[in-house]
Design an enzyme around this catalytic site. Structure first.
Site, PDB file in Angstrom:
ATOM      1  N   ASP A   1       0.787  -1.234   0.000  1.00 24.09           N
ATOM      2  CA  ASP A   1       0.000   0.000   0.000  1.00 24.09           C
ATOM      3  C   ASP A   1       0.819   1.285   0.000  1.00 24.09           C
ATOM      4  OD1 ASP A   1       0.896   0.099   2.686  1.00 24.09           O
ATOM      5  OD2 ASP A   1      -0.944  -0.864   3.410  1.00 24.09           O
TER       6      ASP A   1
ATOM      7  N   HIS B   1       6.557  -8.061  -1.390  1.00 23.93           N
ATOM      8  CA  HIS B   1       5.533  -8.461  -2.359  1.00 23.93           C
ATOM      9  C   HIS B   1       5.269  -7.395  -3.415  1.00 23.93           C
ATOM     10  CE1 HIS B   1       3.702 -11.560   0.676  1.00 23.93           C
ATOM     11  NE2 HIS B   1       4.833 -11.968   0.120  1.00 23.93           N
TER      12      HIS B   1
ATOM     13  N   CYS C   1       7.098  -6.443 -22.823  1.00 22.27           N
ATOM     14  CA  CYS C   1       7.773  -5.779 -23.940  1.00 22.27           C
ATOM     15  C   CYS C   1       9.165  -5.296 -23.581  1.00 22.27           C
ATOM     16  CB  CYS C   1       6.926  -4.615 -24.454  1.00 22.27           C
ATOM     17  SG  CYS C   1       6.925  -3.167 -23.349  1.00 22.27           S
TER      18      CYS C   1
ATOM     19  N   CYS D   1       0.680   0.104 -21.078  1.00 20.53           N
ATOM     20  CA  CYS D   1       2.127   0.219 -21.110  1.00 20.53           C
ATOM     21  C   CYS D   1       2.534   1.456 -21.906  1.00 20.53           C
ATOM     22  CB  CYS D   1       2.730  -1.038 -21.742  1.00 20.53           C
ATOM     23  SG  CYS D   1       4.510  -0.942 -22.024  1.00 20.53           S
TER      24      CYS D   1
ATOM     25  N   CYS E   1       4.506  -0.061 -25.404  1.00 22.06           N
ATOM     26  CA  CYS E   1       3.850  -0.834 -26.467  1.00 22.06           C
ATOM     27  C   CYS E   1       2.343  -0.681 -26.483  1.00 22.06           C
ATOM     28  CB  CYS E   1       4.228  -2.312 -26.358  1.00 22.06           C
ATOM     29  SG  CYS E   1       3.466  -3.179 -24.961  1.00 22.06           S
TER      30      CYS E   1
END
Length: 271
Positions: free
Chosen positions: A113, A128, A140, A168, A171
């Site tokens: 968070d 994590h 990509c 993204c 790409c």
């Protein structure tokens, strides 16, 4: 419990450095859900109860390919929630303790968070990953980038994200959070790996440390294991957990209360 508070305060006061190990329970006093069990998750997210969808099912990377509106509905809501949430006063207490120690303070957390960074901590290992960073679903090669400018519009009735979904910058393919999910073989770990390498170096430099563990449960024991490992030589562990406070072999102090209550009480005793 006065004796436990006294022992915990002595451990914190006498150490040269502070290691904070935090799980989901750390954010409860800020108003964040801890996703404990299906019933707890469904109380936090009633639309998923109606759909019969569990947390472990939603926190699955396959949804980004199979049903991206569902996937981004869940993670987009969390992104918005975490951005709006102010860290509770216990974060300030921990930072103050660390600033008063020669070795400073370092954080090891399974939380995604970003609350510690928002509270002013600089040395944070997010094992994590972080919801505030993204990666490309199509691999990509763009790597990991901040989600600072990303806005996700979520329908509160269906908990589905409305287009356009995050994409993204290289790409144009769908993006996903840089978070380690359940059964996740596509997570890019290098950002977290750099943090963990820095954390390992900090630990090597600071042998005389105290570990304050907060809200780290047994279901995903990564944080508890790290806390026990870091305090194994000295037993300088303060475990704060209202549900699973047990300390193995008496190696540490157990405070069976929430994070904010424990930290504010301890702050009156810590020198």
């Amino acid at each position: 419990m006065q004796e436990e508070y006294r022992r915990a305060a002595e451990l914190i006061s006498s150490a040269d450095a502070l290691l904070v190990c935090a799980g989901a329970g750390m954010g409860v006093d800020s108003g964040l859900p801890d996703f404990r069990g299906d019933e707890g998750f469904w109380r936090a997210y009633p639309p998923y109860a109606r759909l019969g969808l569990r947390f472990v099912e939603l926190a699955d990377p396959e949804h980004f390919a199979a049903d991206p509106e569902l996937a981004w509905g869940f993670y987009g809501h969390r992104l918005n929630l975490y951005r709006e949430t102010e860290p509770h006063a216990g974060f300030t207490v921990l930072r103050k303790w660390g600033e008063n120690k020669p070795g400073g303070v370092c954080v090891f957390t399974s939380n995604v968070d970003g609350q510690f960074q928002r509270a002013g901590f600089t040395d944070v290992a997010e094992v994590h990953g972080s919801i505030h960073h993204l990666q490309c679903l199509a691999h990509c090669g763009v790597g990991i980038w901040p989600a600072d400018d990303v806005v996700v519009d979520v329908d509160p009735d269906t908990m589905r994200a409305r287009p356009p979904l995050p994409s993204c910058p290289r790409c144009g393919s769908l993006a996903r959070p840089n978070i380690l999910m359940f059964g996740d073989y596509d997570w890019l770990e290098h950002r977290s790996r750099r943090q963990l390498d820095a954390f390992t170096e900090w630990r090597r430099r600071n042998r005389s440390l105290v570990v304050v563990e907060l809200g780290a449960g047994l279901a995903v024991p990564t944080v508890r294991r790290q806390a026990e490992l870091a305090s194994a030589a000295t037993g300088a562990l303060v475990r704060i957990n209202p549900r699973e406070p047990q300390v193995r072999h008496g190696r540490g102090v157990s405070l069976p209360v929430g994070a904010l209550e424990a930290l504010t009480t301890l702050d009156e005793l810590v020198n």
